[in-house]
Design an enzyme around this catalytic site. Structure first.
Site, PDB file in Angstrom:
ATOM      1  N   ARG A  27      11.498 -15.710 -91.799  1.00 34.10           N
ATOM      2  CA  ARG A  27      12.714 -14.844 -91.278  1.00 34.10           C
ATOM      3  C   ARG A  27      12.007 -14.277 -89.915  1.00 34.10           C
ATOM      4  O   ARG A  27      12.414 -14.099 -89.540  1.00 34.10           O
ATOM      5  CB  ARG A  27      12.870 -13.972 -92.186  1.00 34.10           C
ATOM      6  CG  ARG A  27      14.244 -14.492 -93.677  1.00 34.10           C
ATOM      7  CD  ARG A  27      14.021 -13.114 -93.680  1.00 34.10           C
ATOM      8  NE  ARG A  27      15.391 -12.075 -94.010  1.00 34.10           N
ATOM      9  CZ  ARG A  27      16.357 -12.184 -93.879  1.00 34.10           C
ATOM     10  NH1 ARG A  27      16.825 -13.022 -94.268  1.00 34.10           N
ATOM     11  NH2 ARG A  27      17.135 -11.003 -93.349  1.00 34.10           N
ATOM     12  N   TRP A  77      10.705  -7.046 -87.746  1.00 33.61           N
ATOM     13  CA  TRP A  77      10.310  -8.137 -86.778  1.00 33.61           C
ATOM     14  C   TRP A  77      11.456  -6.943 -85.675  1.00 33.61           C
ATOM     15  O   TRP A  77      12.081  -5.901 -85.591  1.00 33.61           O
ATOM     16  CB  TRP A  77      11.765  -9.142 -87.062  1.00 33.61           C
ATOM     17  CG  TRP A  77      11.684  -9.878 -85.382  1.00 33.61           C
ATOM     18  CD1 TRP A  77      11.192 -10.685 -85.583  1.00 33.61           C
ATOM     19  CD2 TRP A  77      12.456  -9.613 -84.400  1.00 33.61           C
ATOM     20  NE1 TRP A  77      11.858 -11.057 -84.174  1.00 33.61           N
ATOM     21  CE2 TRP A  77      12.578 -10.541 -84.117  1.00 33.61           C
ATOM     22  CE3 TRP A  77      14.355  -9.022 -84.384  1.00 33.61           C
ATOM     23  CZ2 TRP A  77      14.116 -11.148 -82.002  1.00 33.61           C
ATOM     24  CZ3 TRP A  77      14.252  -9.221 -82.913  1.00 33.61           C
ATOM     25  CH2 TRP A  77      14.658  -9.965 -81.895  1.00 33.61           C
ATOM     26  N   ASN A 103      16.457  -3.093 -93.339  1.00 32.33           N
ATOM     27  CA  ASN A 103      17.430  -4.021 -92.371  1.00 32.33           C
ATOM     28  C   ASN A 103      17.996  -3.712 -91.204  1.00 32.33           C
ATOM     29  O   ASN A 103      19.170  -3.206 -91.689  1.00 32.33           O
ATOM     30  CB  ASN A 103      17.316  -5.618 -92.965  1.00 32.33           C
ATOM     31  CG  ASN A 103      16.562  -5.328 -93.653  1.00 32.33           C
ATOM     32  OD1 ASN A 103      15.007  -5.772 -93.466  1.00 32.33           O
ATOM     33  ND2 ASN A 103      16.705  -7.443 -93.908  1.00 32.33           N
ATOM     34  N   GLY A 104      18.656  -3.925 -90.259  1.00 28.26           N
ATOM     35  CA  GLY A 104      19.886  -3.774 -89.193  1.00 28.26           C
ATOM     36  C   GLY A 104      19.256  -2.534 -88.361  1.00 28.26           C
ATOM     37  O   GLY A 104      18.056  -2.763 -87.229  1.00 28.26           O
ATOM     38  N   GLU A 483      20.456 -29.067 -76.961  1.00 32.89           N
ATOM     39  CA  GLU A 483      20.093 -29.024 -78.833  1.00 32.89           C
ATOM     40  C   GLU A 483      18.781 -29.558 -78.711  1.00 32.89           C
ATOM     41  O   GLU A 483      17.159 -28.576 -78.901  1.00 32.89           O
ATOM     42  CB  GLU A 483      20.757 -29.431 -79.448  1.00 32.89           C
ATOM     43  CG  GLU A 483      20.277 -29.427 -80.973  1.00 32.89           C
ATOM     44  CD  GLU A 483      19.964 -28.081 -81.216  1.00 32.89           C
ATOM     45  OE1 GLU A 483      20.276 -27.014 -80.471  1.00 32.89           O
ATOM     46  OE2 GLU A 483      19.729 -28.093 -81.769  1.00 32.89           O
ATOM     47  N   LYS A 487      15.736 -27.061 -79.199  1.00 32.61           N
ATOM     48  CA  LYS A 487      13.926 -27.515 -80.016  1.00 32.61           C
ATOM     49  C   LYS A 487      12.786 -27.045 -79.258  1.00 32.61           C
ATOM     50  O   LYS A 487      12.014 -26.790 -79.989  1.00 32.61           O
ATOM     51  CB  LYS A 487      14.334 -28.998 -80.759  1.00 32.61           C
ATOM     52  CG  LYS A 487      15.278 -28.923 -82.127  1.00 32.61           C
ATOM     53  CD  LYS A 487      15.476 -27.659 -82.888  1.00 32.61           C
ATOM     54  CE  LYS A 487      15.698 -26.817 -82.717  1.00 32.61           C
ATOM     55  NZ  LYS A 487      17.440 -26.613 -83.221  1.00 32.61           N
ATOM     56  N   GLU A 490      11.626 -23.721 -78.463  1.00 32.69           N
ATOM     57  CA  GLU A 490      11.578 -22.500 -79.736  1.00 32.69           C
ATOM     58  C   GLU A 490      10.772 -22.541 -79.879  1.00 32.69           C
ATOM     59  O   GLU A 490      10.017 -21.975 -80.520  1.00 32.69           O
ATOM     60  CB  GLU A 490      13.382 -22.287 -80.620  1.00 32.69           C
ATOM     61  CG  GLU A 490      12.886 -23.901 -81.358  1.00 32.69           C
ATOM     62  CD  GLU A 490      14.601 -23.154 -81.444  1.00 32.69           C
ATOM     63  OE1 GLU A 490      14.980 -22.286 -82.059  1.00 32.69           O
ATOM     64  OE2 GLU A 490      15.281 -24.357 -82.314  1.00 32.69           O
ATOM     65  N   LYS A 605      14.926 -16.216 -87.767  1.00 31.65           N
ATOM     66  CA  LYS A 605      15.903 -17.158 -88.521  1.00 31.65           C
ATOM     67  C   LYS A 605      17.120 -16.531 -88.813  1.00 31.65           C
ATOM     68  O   LYS A 605      17.993 -17.101 -88.223  1.00 31.65           O
ATOM     69  CB  LYS A 605      15.972 -17.238 -89.530  1.00 31.65           C
ATOM     70  CG  LYS A 605      16.026 -18.257 -90.285  1.00 31.65           C
ATOM     71  CD  LYS A 605      15.732 -19.747 -90.000  1.00 31.65           C
ATOM     72  CE  LYS A 605      16.641 -20.780 -90.355  1.00 31.65           C
ATOM     73  NZ  LYS A 605      16.206 -22.178 -89.437  1.00 31.65           N
TER      74      LYS A 605
HETATM   75  C1  F6R Z   1      17.422 -22.284 -83.324  1.00 30.97           C
HETATM   76  C2  F6R Z   1      18.478 -21.606 -83.986  1.00 30.97           C
HETATM   77  C3  F6R Z   1      19.146 -20.638 -83.662  1.00 30.97           C
HETATM   78  C4  F6R Z   1      20.508 -20.526 -84.427  1.00 30.97           C
HETATM   79  C5  F6R Z   1      21.401 -19.374 -84.126  1.00 30.97           C
HETATM   80  C6  F6R Z   1      22.694 -19.080 -84.633  1.00 30.97           C
HETATM   81  O1  F6R Z   1      16.663 -23.742 -83.652  1.00 30.97           O
HETATM   82  O2  F6R Z   1      18.140 -21.852 -85.142  1.00 30.97           O
HETATM   83  O3  F6R Z   1      19.896 -20.896 -82.081  1.00 30.97           O
HETATM   84  O4  F6R Z   1      21.081 -21.469 -84.283  1.00 30.97           O
HETATM   85  O5  F6R Z   1      20.065 -17.959 -84.406  1.00 30.97           O
HETATM   86  O6  F6R Z   1      22.074 -19.080 -86.050  1.00 30.97           O
HETATM   87  P1  F6R Z   1      23.155 -18.919 -87.439  1.00 30.97           P
HETATM   88  O7  F6R Z   1      23.471 -20.711 -87.648  1.00 30.97           O
HETATM   89  O8  F6R Z   1      22.352 -18.668 -88.752  1.00 30.97           O
HETATM   90  O9  F6R Z   1      24.286 -18.262 -87.119  1.00 30.97           O
END
Ligand code: F6R
Length: 610
Positions: A27, A77, A103-104, A483, A487, A490, A605
């Site tokens: 995460r 985090w 969390n939050g 995308e 990728k 990141e 994540k």
């Molecule tokens: C990039 C990535 C992020 C998520 C974004 C949305 O590889 O994973 O850009 O796509 O944070 O996350 P979700 O799909 O969980 O809403």
């Protein structure tokens, strides 16, 4: 983002908590900590460490904790206050009788902090969380549940809490608003966790705590209430993930494993969603008549899911003839979009917990729109807050960089477009039949592409020293270019830009020289010739080209330094195929650079805060 695991049972809590924390590493975090109730001396013992969980393990080895069967733990985090020992969780009250993990974000923490400081409370951290420990202690009169309930009444914002107290070592209290929290039901032991993988090897029976609910866990029992004290009958779900799905199973990284899982994910989707040549979208939450009446669609999502949504726009407009606007959820929520009577909000999210996406959906629904979510995480907040859900069932995605969730989202958008095309009578039976036939080939075509991974690895070896990348695509592969760039940046930290190839002349062409690596997405399609013109323009300026092209296209190798071939398919389906070489390029470049592929720096994540 932050991770929580808590345990109450008859075993030593600390090793279980450490094990669980490791499963939440994906995460994203910068420090970690555990807090347990010691049965030996009735105290709360806390150990924290900055950096990786192994630092916390080392600390616990040198300062062991025993005789503690109730505890909470956390990966942090940083939001409020730098990553540091004192800012990491758990946070306690002054006498260390209460410990809290959170969390939050607590939005009114400054005002609560000042109020407590006036009463003489000395704060030791810069976090928003610490106020909660002090508040619970202030309200504690022998009943932890009541004290937590009162403290919750004072805080504003998003939270998932785990709370323990030295006066009652046989109790673990949890609560949530906004941030996800699950309860794992074991035999003679129970758990709390921010995510299923943390407890998957302990139990598959889970309760998804809802917003506005709190829980009291003992070894043998779980009680749930709404914040106003009204009891709730818990619904226990059985998680279908296997333990293996949250392990690397021989792959060096989760990301590579998840790239390889894409044939299986798409095959499952085809098996469950296509029956007798018709698309079956169980769970969609709207009747055929409601779907027929849709006049326009807003797709809202973030990051990779936003790119999937952009592909979805091309698919829905082309296949179903319905106008689509795609918005980054963080923009949608603040720009007062014009929603009409028959506007549909379609959110796309792997985690179902992304704060901006959730807020965008809430806002649109409050204004009367219907909302469907394309989501991977079962029982997540977005699912609960939408009128219907199209689960992608891609299984847990542990690598921070989204791979299989992305292609599963595109696959589902494709099926959704087909369904709408059928209902809106934009698609003849013959056309539908042809498209479905092509779609069914995807899993086997994936296998063919994956066989070329060594070739991609060799290209990555030649390219990983380039300081900047440009990704170009057109039409339905413009989002693929975005995308591909996302990728790469990141996980390798190499600056990369994705661009619509037709826009190149309007600026980015200034970047091109012999030091520039350019990835051109050029499968056979109506814009193929245009892509070739772009490629020639780059070549004329000595840019170094890697092309992704359709099998049999020999000509392209005259213009490009390297070519990665994908099998021939309907152009509309090409984003599904080109995704794999793009993921592999990013992966192997990051590996060559020695980057932490599964846990890139600064990334989380699931982005549960704004
Ligand atoms: C990039 C990535 C992020 C998520 C974004 C949305 O590889 O994973 O850009 O796509 O944070 O996350 P979700 O799909 O969980 O809403």
């Amino acid at each position: 983002m932050c991770g929580i695991i808590g345990y109450i049972g008859s075993k030593e809590a600390t090793p279980i908590l450490l094990e669980g924390l490791k499963k939440l590493e994906y995460r994203g975090y910068d420090s970690s900590g555990v807090g347990v109730c010691s049965a030996k001396d009735g105290k709360i013992i806390v150990r924290k460490a900055q950096g990786k969980i192994r630092h916390l393990e080392d600390l616990i080895k040198s300062h062991p904790i025993t005789h503690a069967t109730t505890g909470i733990s956390h990966t942090r985090w940083a939001t409020h206050g730098a990553p540091s020992h004192r800012n990491s969780h758990p946070h306690c009250d002054v006498k260390q009788t209460i410990a809290v993990v959170h969390n939050g974000i607590i939005e009114n923490y400054q005002e609560l902090r000042q109020e407590l400081q006036k009463k003489g409370v000395k704060f030791v951290s810069e976090t928003d969380t610490e106020v909660v420990g002090h508040l619970v202690a202030e309200y504690f009169k022998g009943d932890l549940v009541k004290a937590v309930q009162k403290a919750i009444g004072r805080v504003r914002g998003a939270f998932a809490f785990g709370v323990i107290c030295s006066a009652d070592p046989n109790l673990l209290v949890a609560a949530r608003v906004g941030s996800p929290l699950i309860i794992g039901i074991g035999k003679g032991e129970n758990f709390i966790a921010s995510d299923v993988p943390a407890i998957l090897d302990k139990t598959k029976r889970v309760i998804y705590l809802k917003d506005g609910e709190m829980a009291a866990l003992t070894r043998d029992d779980v009680k749930i209430w709404k914040f106003d004290g009204k009891p709730v009958t818990p619904k226990i779900d059985t998680v279908t993930f296997t333990v293996g799905s949250a392990q690397k199973e021989g792959y060096p990284h989760f990301m590579l494993k998840e790239i390889h899982e894409q044939p299986h994910v798409l095959a499952q989707m085809i098996k469950s969603r296509i029956k007798n040549d018709h698309v079956v979208l169980d769970g969609i939450g709207l009747s055929d008549n409601q779907l027929k009446s849709i006049k326009n669609i807003y797709i809202v999502a973030c990051g990779t899911a936003y790119h999937a949504g952009m592909v979805g726009k091309y698919l829905i407009e082309k296949i179903a003839g319905i106008p689509v606007v795609v918005d980054a959820a963080s923009e949608f929520r603040y720009r007062e979009p014009i929603l009409q009577k028959n506007t549909l909000i379609l959110s796309v999210s792997q985690s179902g917990e992304t704060a901006d996406t959730l807020a965008a959906v809430r806002d649109a629904r409050a204004r009367g729109a219907k909302a469907i979510t394309i989501c991977n995480a079962v029982g997540s907040s977005l699912v609960r807050e939408s009128d219907g859900v199209l689960y992608t069932h891609a299984g847990p995605e542990i690598g921070v960089a989204s791979t299989k969730a992305y292609t599963a989202q595109i696959g589902m958008l494709y099926l959704f477009a087909l369904k709408l095309g059928e209902l809106h009578k934009k698609l003849s039976d013959q056309e539908r039949h042809k498209i479905i036939k092509e779609f069914k080939h995807i899993p086997s075509l994936y296998k063919t592409i994956l066989q070329q991974k060594e070739h991609v690895a060799q290209i990555a070896k030649k390219k990983f020293r380039f300081g900047c990348f440009l990704f170009l695509g057109r039409n339905v592969n413009y989002p693929s270019a975005l995308e591909g760039a996302l990728k790469l940046k990141e996980i390798s930290y190499i600056p990369a830009e994705g661009y619509a190839a037709g826009e190149m002349k309007h600026g980015p062409i200034a970047l091109i020289d012999e030091y520039r690596a350019v990835v051109c997405i050029a499968p056979q399609s109506e814009v193929y010739e245009k892509m070739i013109s772009n490629i020639q323009e780059i070549r004329a300026r000595k840019g170094k080209i890697t092309a992704i092209a359709t099998e049999g296209d020999k000509d392209i190798s005259k213009h490009a330094d390297y070519v990665i071939y994908i099998p021939k398919i309907d152009p509309l389906l090409t984003p599904l195929l080109v995704a794999i070489p793009l993921q592999l390029i990013a992966y192997y470049i990051a590996v060559n650079l020695g980057c932490d592929v599964d846990q890139p720096r600064n990334l989380a994540k699931s982005v549960t805060v704004e």
